[in-house]
Design a protein around this motif. Structure first.
Motif, PDB file in Angstrom:
ATOM      1  N   THR A 175     -13.421   3.448 -34.637  1.00  0.00           N
ATOM      2  CA  THR A 175     -13.703   3.934 -33.292  1.00  0.00           C
ATOM      3  C   THR A 175     -13.756   5.455 -33.289  1.00  0.00           C
ATOM      4  OG1 THR A 175     -12.529   2.042 -32.329  1.00  0.00           O
ATOM      5  CG2 THR A 175     -12.968   3.924 -30.882  1.00  0.00           C
ATOM      6  N   GLU A 176     -14.852   6.017 -32.834  1.00  0.00           N
ATOM      7  CA  GLU A 176     -14.963   7.466 -32.680  1.00  0.00           C
ATOM      8  C   GLU A 176     -14.500   7.859 -31.288  1.00  0.00           C
ATOM      9  OE1 GLU A 176     -18.178  11.166 -33.037  1.00  0.00           O
ATOM     10  OE2 GLU A 176     -18.850   9.090 -33.250  1.00  0.00           O
ATOM     11  N   VAL A 177     -13.684   8.917 -31.219  1.00  0.00           N
ATOM     12  CA  VAL A 177     -13.200   9.419 -29.941  1.00  0.00           C
ATOM     13  C   VAL A 177     -13.672  10.866 -29.795  1.00  0.00           C
ATOM     14  CG1 VAL A 177     -11.214   9.747 -28.428  1.00  0.00           C
ATOM     15  CG2 VAL A 177     -11.155   7.965 -30.195  1.00  0.00           C
ATOM     16  N   PRO A 178     -14.786  11.090 -29.123  1.00  0.00           N
ATOM     17  CA  PRO A 178     -15.300  12.457 -28.980  1.00  0.00           C
ATOM     18  C   PRO A 178     -14.528  13.232 -27.921  1.00  0.00           C
ATOM     19  CG  PRO A 178     -16.746  10.930 -27.847  1.00  0.00           C
ATOM     20  CD  PRO A 178     -15.692  10.091 -28.525  1.00  0.00           C
ATOM     21  N   PHE A 179     -14.500  14.534 -28.085  1.00  0.00           N
ATOM     22  CA  PHE A 179     -13.837  15.403 -27.111  1.00  0.00           C
ATOM     23  C   PHE A 179     -14.565  16.730 -27.075  1.00  0.00           C
ATOM     24  CE2 PHE A 179     -10.554  18.395 -25.637  1.00  0.00           C
ATOM     25  CZ  PHE A 179     -10.120  17.740 -24.489  1.00  0.00           C
ATOM     26  N   THR A 180     -14.732  17.270 -25.887  1.00  0.00           N
ATOM     27  CA  THR A 180     -15.426  18.543 -25.714  1.00  0.00           C
ATOM     28  C   THR A 180     -14.486  19.580 -25.114  1.00  0.00           C
ATOM     29  OG1 THR A 180     -17.555  17.445 -25.370  1.00  0.00           O
ATOM     30  CG2 THR A 180     -17.363  19.716 -24.603  1.00  0.00           C
ATOM     31  N   VAL A 181     -14.414  20.735 -25.752  1.00  0.00           N
ATOM     32  CA  VAL A 181     -13.720  21.898 -25.195  1.00  0.00           C
ATOM     33  C   VAL A 181     -14.791  22.791 -24.595  1.00  0.00           C
ATOM     34  CG1 VAL A 181     -12.405  23.980 -25.747  1.00  0.00           C
ATOM     35  CG2 VAL A 181     -11.784  21.804 -26.802  1.00  0.00           C
ATOM     36  N   ASP A 182     -14.691  23.067 -23.312  1.00  0.00           N
ATOM     37  CA  ASP A 182     -15.730  23.846 -22.639  1.00  0.00           C
ATOM     38  C   ASP A 182     -15.110  24.582 -21.454  1.00  0.00           C
ATOM     39  OD1 ASP A 182     -18.058  24.937 -21.697  1.00  0.00           O
ATOM     40  OD2 ASP A 182     -19.005  23.030 -21.164  1.00  0.00           O
ATOM     41  N   TYR A 183     -14.923  25.884 -21.601  1.00  0.00           N
ATOM     42  CA  TYR A 183     -14.376  26.656 -20.491  1.00  0.00           C
ATOM     43  C   TYR A 183     -14.794  28.118 -20.602  1.00  0.00           C
ATOM     44  CZ  TYR A 183     -10.552  28.047 -23.739  1.00  0.00           C
ATOM     45  OH  TYR A 183      -9.819  28.518 -24.792  1.00  0.00           O
ATOM     46  N   VAL A 184     -14.685  28.831 -19.490  1.00  0.00           N
ATOM     47  CA  VAL A 184     -15.022  30.251 -19.416  1.00  0.00           C
ATOM     48  C   VAL A 184     -13.712  31.034 -19.439  1.00  0.00           C
ATOM     49  CG1 VAL A 184     -16.112  32.071 -18.055  1.00  0.00           C
ATOM     50  CG2 VAL A 184     -17.107  29.759 -18.093  1.00  0.00           C
ATOM     51  N   PRO A 185     -13.416  31.738 -20.504  1.00  0.00           N
ATOM     52  CA  PRO A 185     -12.119  32.414 -20.620  1.00  0.00           C
ATOM     53  C   PRO A 185     -11.810  33.369 -19.469  1.00  0.00           C
ATOM     54  CG  PRO A 185     -13.234  32.380 -22.729  1.00  0.00           C
ATOM     55  CD  PRO A 185     -14.221  31.881 -21.724  1.00  0.00           C
ATOM     56  N   ALA A 186     -12.809  34.108 -19.009  1.00  0.00           N
ATOM     57  CA  ALA A 186     -12.565  35.079 -17.940  1.00  0.00           C
ATOM     58  C   ALA A 186     -12.121  34.412 -16.652  1.00  0.00           C
ATOM     59  CB  ALA A 186     -13.822  35.910 -17.693  1.00  0.00           C
ATOM     60  N   GLU A 187     -12.365  33.105 -16.525  1.00  0.00           N
ATOM     61  CA  GLU A 187     -11.958  32.364 -15.343  1.00  0.00           C
ATOM     62  C   GLU A 187     -10.675  31.560 -15.584  1.00  0.00           C
ATOM     63  OE1 GLU A 187     -15.291  29.952 -14.405  1.00  0.00           O
ATOM     64  OE2 GLU A 187     -16.624  31.649 -13.944  1.00  0.00           O
ATOM     65  N   ASP A 188     -10.083  31.735 -16.747  1.00  0.00           N
ATOM     66  CA  ASP A 188      -8.885  30.990 -17.115  1.00  0.00           C
ATOM     67  C   ASP A 188      -7.653  31.763 -16.643  1.00  0.00           C
ATOM     68  OD1 ASP A 188      -6.653  29.892 -18.476  1.00  0.00           O
ATOM     69  OD2 ASP A 188      -7.936  29.133 -20.074  1.00  0.00           O
ATOM     70  N   ASP A 189      -7.022  31.279 -15.564  1.00  0.00           N
ATOM     71  CA  ASP A 189      -5.862  31.975 -15.007  1.00  0.00           C
ATOM     72  C   ASP A 189      -4.713  32.065 -15.994  1.00  0.00           C
ATOM     73  OD1 ASP A 189      -7.178  32.381 -12.617  1.00  0.00           O
ATOM     74  OD2 ASP A 189      -6.387  30.545 -11.692  1.00  0.00           O
ATOM     75  N   TYR A 190      -4.562  31.034 -16.830  1.00  0.00           N
ATOM     76  CA  TYR A 190      -3.475  31.057 -17.808  1.00  0.00           C
ATOM     77  C   TYR A 190      -3.664  32.216 -18.783  1.00  0.00           C
ATOM     78  CZ  TYR A 190      -0.246  29.708 -21.486  1.00  0.00           C
ATOM     79  OH  TYR A 190       0.763  29.733 -22.407  1.00  0.00           O
ATOM     80  N   LEU A 191      -4.875  32.361 -19.321  1.00  0.00           N
ATOM     81  CA  LEU A 191      -5.141  33.438 -20.284  1.00  0.00           C
ATOM     82  C   LEU A 191      -4.924  34.809 -19.655  1.00  0.00           C
ATOM     83  CD1 LEU A 191      -8.302  32.467 -22.383  1.00  0.00           C
ATOM     84  CD2 LEU A 191      -5.986  32.879 -23.227  1.00  0.00           C
ATOM     85  N   LYS A 192      -5.410  34.997 -18.447  1.00  0.00           N
ATOM     86  CA  LYS A 192      -5.262  36.292 -17.788  1.00  0.00           C
ATOM     87  C   LYS A 192      -3.792  36.610 -17.538  1.00  0.00           C
ATOM     88  CE  LYS A 192      -8.213  35.189 -14.513  1.00  0.00           C
ATOM     89  NZ  LYS A 192      -9.061  35.287 -13.288  1.00  0.00           N
ATOM     90  N   ALA A 193      -3.027  35.609 -17.121  1.00  0.00           N
ATOM     91  CA  ALA A 193      -1.601  35.832 -16.899  1.00  0.00           C
ATOM     92  C   ALA A 193      -0.871  36.123 -18.200  1.00  0.00           C
ATOM     93  CB  ALA A 193      -0.986  34.610 -16.205  1.00  0.00           C
ATOM     94  N   LYS A 194      -1.279  35.450 -19.269  1.00  0.00           N
ATOM     95  CA  LYS A 194      -0.637  35.660 -20.562  1.00  0.00           C
ATOM     96  C   LYS A 194      -0.905  37.078 -21.079  1.00  0.00           C
ATOM     97  CE  LYS A 194       1.528  33.225 -22.193  1.00  0.00           C
ATOM     98  NZ  LYS A 194       3.025  33.113 -22.227  1.00  0.00           N
ATOM     99  N   LYS A 195      -2.106  37.579 -20.860  1.00  0.00           N
ATOM    100  CA  LYS A 195      -2.429  38.946 -21.283  1.00  0.00           C
ATOM    101  C   LYS A 195      -1.526  39.940 -20.559  1.00  0.00           C
ATOM    102  CE  LYS A 195      -6.284  42.231 -21.704  1.00  0.00           C
ATOM    103  NZ  LYS A 195      -5.731  43.345 -20.877  1.00  0.00           N
ATOM    104  N   THR A 196      -1.353  39.759 -19.266  1.00  0.00           N
ATOM    105  CA  THR A 196      -0.479  40.648 -18.503  1.00  0.00           C
ATOM    106  C   THR A 196       0.963  40.544 -18.985  1.00  0.00           C
ATOM    107  OG1 THR A 196      -1.896  40.447 -16.548  1.00  0.00           O
ATOM    108  CG2 THR A 196       0.368  41.182 -16.192  1.00  0.00           C
TER     109      THR A 196
END
Length: 423
Positions: A281-302
């Motif tokens: 059984t193949e289980v596909p998964f897609t990672v797809d996001y815009v980093p500049a809109e990622d609140d977690y990343l922005k908070a982590k940078k601060t």
């Protein structure tokens, strides 16, 4: 009737060759020579400490469908390379791509085989082709030499030689599962070990290619009974010998490898398995996001910038944040889009399940794969692709693995959910 075969080929590179596993440019602050000058972040090897090998195992269930597992002693399998290998092998042997598992031991004493750490350095394409050629050679041998076999599963507790890198008392997969295949007379044909640890006893001063302590384990076990032992590496993302090793040289590699091997020599609680059929059984998964809109990343940078402002300049933590953590976060935020397509594969043999993962996976995530039900499950990471670390939400943001993870916060759990749902 279950049929099994195995093959092993040496895959040492031509020398000199560039190495992969340590000395990323951002870590060179901690890797200086006796004059205090940062050395070339990419090591050059001029020889072999112990042979790199390609282990191949062929399993054909009672229903006649077979699976070929290839495990070379290299650091990673990039997805494009895994696809290329599977396409080549499937066409040559008239099999489906899904019948091939392309994994690796993840030794950090490896030839340069990817562009992951050094985007400006091209791996030796002749070497990569050599490994595929050896895969084809091993596959041909296995298909011509398969034997009727029985399967026995055993599990051993491993103590004292590796642990979770977060601390000696933090949970990790402290077992080795051994799948032994024997002929009608009870003679062992091959063993497949599933353990979870970074093969990184040899440190960044080592300039010889090596299978690290995995190679020591294989040779020690085979010297006792003549049965080849292949190792499928599992949830080693947060597990290593970092806190347990006494040095980073070859003597320590032997001490740890033999120490681990001695703990799995004697049978513990072996149980016979009937591998009646195999469903893939193949289980596909897609990672797809815009980093500049990622609140977690922005908070982590601060958060990192604020923490850096409280530290003594030049301290180890300050260097770690400025040269590693912030670099990773800022590189992510600079991308307009992070997009990856990847797949896990489930090989269900009835009494046993193999689950592949295209990168590094940590203990807590893999624990869900192993314990979702009562069926014995091997987690085979570093397989068919390398999308870096899958880090659980509790650890995300607390180690450098989560900063260079391709998954957004919580994304790895979503992938695991999908895999388990297919059980």
């Amino acid at each position: 009737m279950l049929k099994v075969s195995s093959a092993r080929a040496i895959i040492n590179p031509s020398f000199p060759c560039k190495m992969e596993g340590y000395h990323e440019k951002r870590f060179s602050l901690f890797q200086k020579n006796e004059n205090g000058i940062a050395e070339d972040p990419i090591r050059t090897s001029y020889g072999v400490r112990d042979d790199l090998v390609l282990d191949t195992l062929y399993l054909e269930a009672d229903d006649g469908k077979g699976v070929v597992i290839h495990i070379p002693d290299i650091i990673m399998i990039e997805q494009s390379y895994g696809d290329r290998a599977k396409d080549t092998l499937a066409a040559r042997f008239g099999m489906d791509k899904e019948q091939f598992i392309i994994s690796c031991s993840h030794t950090h004493a490896s030839p340069l085989v990817s562009t992951g750490m050094y985007g400006d350095r091209e791996p030796d394409q002749e070497y990569l082709q050599l490994v595929i050629d050896k895969m084809a050679m091993n596959t041909e041998y296995c298909l011509a030499h398969k034997k009727e076999a029985s399967a026995t599963l055993d599990r051993h507790q491993i103590d004292g030689y590796y642990c979770n890198r977060a601390g000696l008392d933090v949970e990790y997969y402290d077992k080795i599962d051994t799948l032994l295949f024997s002929d009608a007379e009870g003679h062992g044909l091959v063993k497949l070990l599933n353990m979870a640890c970074h093969p990184t006893v040899l440190d960044n001063k080592n300039l010889c290619v090596s299978a690290d302590f995995f190679g020591v384990i294989r040779r020690y076990l085979q010297s006792l009974d003549g049965v080849p032992a292949a190792i499928a590496n599992g949830e080693g993302g947060d597990t290593s010998t970092r806190l347990t090793k006494q040095a980073g040289d070859w003597n320590e590699t032997v001490r740890i490898g033999e120490g681990v091997a001695r703990q799995i020599v004697e049978p513990n609680a072996p149980q016979a398995l009937t591998l009646s059929s195999v469903t893939i059984t193949e289980v596909p998964f897609t990672v797809d996001y815009v980093p500049a809109e990622d609140d977690y990343l922005k908070a982590k940078k601060t958060e990192l910038e604020n923490r850096l402002g409280t530290l003594e300049p030049g301290s180890k933590e300050a260097l770690l944040i400025s040269a590693c953590f912030l670099v990773d976060v800022e590189e992510k935020l600079a991308q307009t889009r992070i997009y990856y397509q990847m797949s896990s594969f489930i090989y269900d043999f009835g009494a046993l399940r193999l689950v592949t993962f295209p990168g590094e996976i940590d203990t807590q995530l893999a624990k869900r794969l192993r314990t979702a039900d009562n069926k014995p499950t091997f987690v085979i990471a570093y397989t068919n692709g390398f999308h870096y670390y899958a880090v659980n939400k509790e650890e995300y943001g607390h180690n450098h693995e989560s900063y260079n993870s391709r998954f957004p916060y919580g994304g790895a759990e979503q992938f695991i959910d999908r895999i388990v749902a297919e059980y």
